[in-house]
Design an enzyme around this catalytic site. Structure first.
Site, short mmCIF file in Angstrom:
data_model
loop_
_atom_site.label_atom_id
_atom_site.label_comp_id
_atom_site.label_asym_id
_atom_site.label_seq_id
_atom_site.Cartn_x
_atom_site.Cartn_y
_atom_site.Cartn_z
N TYR A 145 -0.29 4.20 -0.94
CA TYR A 145 -0.48 3.17 -0.33
C TYR A 145 -0.60 1.78 -1.05
CZ TYR A 145 -2.36 -0.67 3.07
OH TYR A 145 -2.73 -1.94 3.49
N LYS B 261 2.15 -1.23 -2.06
CA LYS B 261 1.80 -2.40 -1.56
C LYS B 261 1.98 -3.37 -2.85
CE LYS B 261 0.61 -2.82 2.54
NZ LYS B 261 1.86 -3.37 3.54
#
Ligand SMILES: NC(=O)c1ccc[n+]([C@@H]2O[C@H](COP(=O)([O-])OP(=O)(O)OC[C@H]3O[C@@H](n4cnc5c(N)ncnc54)[C@H](O)[C@@H]3O)[C@@H](O)[C@H]2O)c1
Length: 303
Positions: free
Chosen positions: A170, A174
């Site tokens: 993640y 990001k």
């Protein structure tokens, strides 16, 4: 008079959570909204018509909206989504890339599919809609049309900017979205289109899945008064970035969490040592790095 009267927006992953907050806010400011959502579980499994929920809320409040059920990381599907906005509403001004999933695990427990699916939905799911929206604007621009209402707002995360235990997939995605934002902002600059990223927060199912956080998932429309966990607290920043008022703001990463709006500083050079055109010897680095580069800071211990 709304800030976005006459504008047409796409918000991805807007059936629930933060995206729903953005869609409601953009509609409140006068935009017509194509509400995209694949209707998956937090882990990205299954499909549903969750976009309809937000479309109904916008319509109940007197706004104009239509649903789109495409997978944003499907290149052709993202193209169909952009085409639907233009076909249904005659134009496209605003693209908010928000859709996301989470499959948290430590790096040793993270399987290949955990990595691939999270990188796919966040990173490719930001690239694909952006590619099609910018291609649309570029064709119009080349034909002599003013496309300077074009706005892209991507979604990064505080975790992606500083790292977070158990989220290698993640946070990599990001951080990638922040870098993507800076690059795309340069490429669309000459058309007057802007590209920025926000770092939101809120008590969505994604936040509620963090072990030990004690967060109960709630939708933005369930909050009647100001609440630090309301998932729509970053939505006014998105609406502002999408408006004429922010035509001069591009390539920026802005976190909007609770009652704060924070302009993030990009990577910049820190302490530097130089050896007048000669190669460093590994053995000489220990003393120099400890004294002149890290100084009193203990490398690796940032918190
Ligand atoms: N909740 C937080 O505190 C927080 C913090 C920082 C960043 N974010 C980011 O905000 C965004 C929204 O997260 P949220 O917390 O509202 O999560 P959420 O799970 O409530 O909503 C995400 C939505 O995206 C949809 N979606 C998932 N994959 C999709 C795909 N391939 N195509 C189209 N739609 C898809 C889901 O169906 C869901 O409705 C994400 O990008 C997330 O990483 C959230």
């Amino acid at each position: 008079m709304g800030l976005l009267d006459g504008r047409v927006a796409i918000v991805t992953g807007a059936g629930h959570g933060i995206g729903r907050g953005h869609a409601l806010e953009l509609a409140k400011e006068g935009a017509t909204v194509l509400v995209n959502d694949l209707g998956t579980s937090l882990k990205g499994e299954g499909q549903g018509r969750d976009a309809d929920l937000t479309v109904n809320l916008i319509r109940e409040r007197g706004g104009t909206a239509e649903a789109n059920y495409e997978d944003v990381a499907d290149f052709e599907g993202a193209g169909r989504m952009v085409a639907q906005a233009v076909d249904s509403f005659g134009r496209l001004d605003i693209l908010v890339n928000n859709a996301g999933i989470a499959r948290d695990a430590t790096i040793w427990g993270m399987g290949e599919s955990d990595w691939d699916s999270v990188i796919r939905v966040h990173l490719k799911g930001t690239f694909a809609p952006t590619h099609h929206a910018v291609s649309h604007w570029r064709a119009l621009s080349k034909a002599g049309q003013d496309v300077s209402t074009g706005r892209i707002v991507n979604t990064t995360s505080g975790a992606g900017l500083v790292g977070n235990f158990g989220q290698a997939n993640y946070t990599a995605a990001k951080a990638g979205i922040a870098a993507f934002t800076m690059t795309v902002s340069l490429e669309v600059f000459s058309m007057g289109v802007t590209c920025n990223a926000i770092g939101p927060a809120g008590a969505t199912r994604m936040a509620a899945s963090i072990p030990g956080a004690g967060i109960e998932a709630r939708e933005p429309d369930e909050f009647e008064e100001w609440d630090p966990m309301d998932p729509s607290l970053s939505s006014p920043v998105v609406a502002w970035l999408a408006s004429d008022k922010a035509a001069h703001v591009t390539g920026q990463v802005i976190r909007a969490v609770k009652d704060e709006i924070v302009l993030m500083q990009p990577w910049s050079n820190g302490p530097t040592i130089r050896k007048a055109g000669r190669r460093w010897e590994a053995k000489e680095l220990t003393a120099l790095m400890n004294a002149d580069v890290f100084g009193s800071r203990a490398p690796g211990l940032r918190y």
